[in-house]
Enzyme design. Sequence first.
Site, mmCIF file in Angstrom:
data_model
loop_
_atom_site.group_PDB
_atom_site.id
_atom_site.type_symbol
_atom_site.label_atom_id
_atom_site.label_comp_id
_atom_site.label_asym_id
_atom_site.label_seq_id
_atom_site.Cartn_x
_atom_site.Cartn_y
_atom_site.Cartn_z
ATOM 1 N N LYS A 174 -3.855 -2.463 -1.489
ATOM 2 C CA LYS A 174 -4.219 -1.291 -2.279
ATOM 3 C C LYS A 174 -4.498 -1.682 -3.711
ATOM 4 O O LYS A 174 -3.684 -2.425 -4.257
ATOM 5 C CB LYS A 174 -3.023 -0.331 -2.223
ATOM 6 C CG LYS A 174 -3.156 0.904 -3.049
ATOM 7 C CD LYS A 174 -1.905 1.719 -2.944
ATOM 8 C CE LYS A 174 -2.045 2.869 -3.915
ATOM 9 N NZ LYS A 174 -0.811 3.386 -4.335
ATOM 10 N N LYS A 194 0.118 -4.377 -3.748
ATOM 11 C CA LYS A 194 -0.312 -3.221 -4.530
ATOM 12 C C LYS A 194 -0.538 -3.674 -5.964
ATOM 13 O O LYS A 194 0.390 -4.143 -6.628
ATOM 14 C CB LYS A 194 0.757 -2.135 -4.468
ATOM 15 C CG LYS A 194 0.413 -0.913 -5.312
ATOM 16 C CD LYS A 194 1.384 0.221 -5.080
ATOM 17 C CE LYS A 194 1.043 1.394 -5.973
ATOM 18 N NZ LYS A 194 1.982 2.504 -5.801
#
Length: 347
Positions: A271, A208
């Site tokens: 992400k 992330k």
Amino acid sequence: MPLTQTIPGQPKRPRRLRSSAAMRELIAETTLEPRQLIAPFFVIPGSDREEPIKTLPGVSRLSVDKLLAQLERALSVGVRAVILFGVVPGEKKTPTGSSAADPRGPVAEALRAARRAFGNDLVLMTDVCLCGYTDHGHCGLLAQSSRGTVIDNDSSLTRLAEMALMHAEAGADMVAPSDMMDGRIGAIRRALDDAGHSDVGVLSYAVKYASAFYGPFREAAGSAPSQGTEHHELTPPKDRKSYQMDSRNAREALRETQLDEAEGADMLMVKPALAYLDIISRVRAASHLPLVAYNVSGEYAMIKAAAAAGALDEALAVRESLLAMRRAGADMIISYHALDALEAGWL
Ligand code: PBG
């Protein structure tokens, strides 16, 4: 030159395989099916409440009763999994995110109601993170160190594990920690196992990045870092760069992947998605675990804004970007477009 003649030295013609819609269907390498999409929802307390989110046109925060109608809709278009994000009012937020593990909170209520309504027809996932529950908006707890106010890793793990356990007890099939603290997959796995929830899975937001593309989500969840500081003598950092990844790094993504696999993650996530397709591809090659791409709020908002301005065709842009994530190697995609796109037949 007449059409019947061949250009010398030009026997290989890729265009033969693009000659009709039927041929293109036959040849297509990448698929995108409803079962590969995971629909995200923001859940709020109360009933009969639906709050449109300004920066995410078409997406609303929903009370549990309104959420159930949307889950019904998800099932009707062939979606098999949803991920829930809890949103609590400002007065519930504290320095330690004390309401994150509240079994009467919106996510727990939603899990119980969804399980009652749909049994095992839908895979119920939950986001596990403190940023929506802390008054400072950070994903972990604060501590003072010689370097000032920092996000403290190890004390955060306890609270994250409590939150994950509460979700498991309320009926989650899978918890998805998005906080990026080190060791949280192991801590959550142990807490679940110790409490007898060895059947509840962990989807790790393993990779992330600290990203500008989360902007609309933070408006939706009221979770921008360093929002309210009245409880804090020293100002906490205003960004998440000390725990989320640096967008210049790719090898580090593989390291995060390896660690989370070793700690017991069942699935991995990359992400954001669109600016990180190379990372999706590399993680796909490095791991045998199922891989999720998160088509984040800013990616959604960009297409919506461009379409509203008449700059592009929304249906084509959504289809092309979701297919790109699949082509890069994502097995599944979390996307705010999911239900609208399936309903409208864009995919
Ligand atoms: C919570 C969390 C965020 C997102 C998912 N979980 C925001 C953040 O890290 O600031 C972003 C999702 C999106 O932008 O759609 N940590």
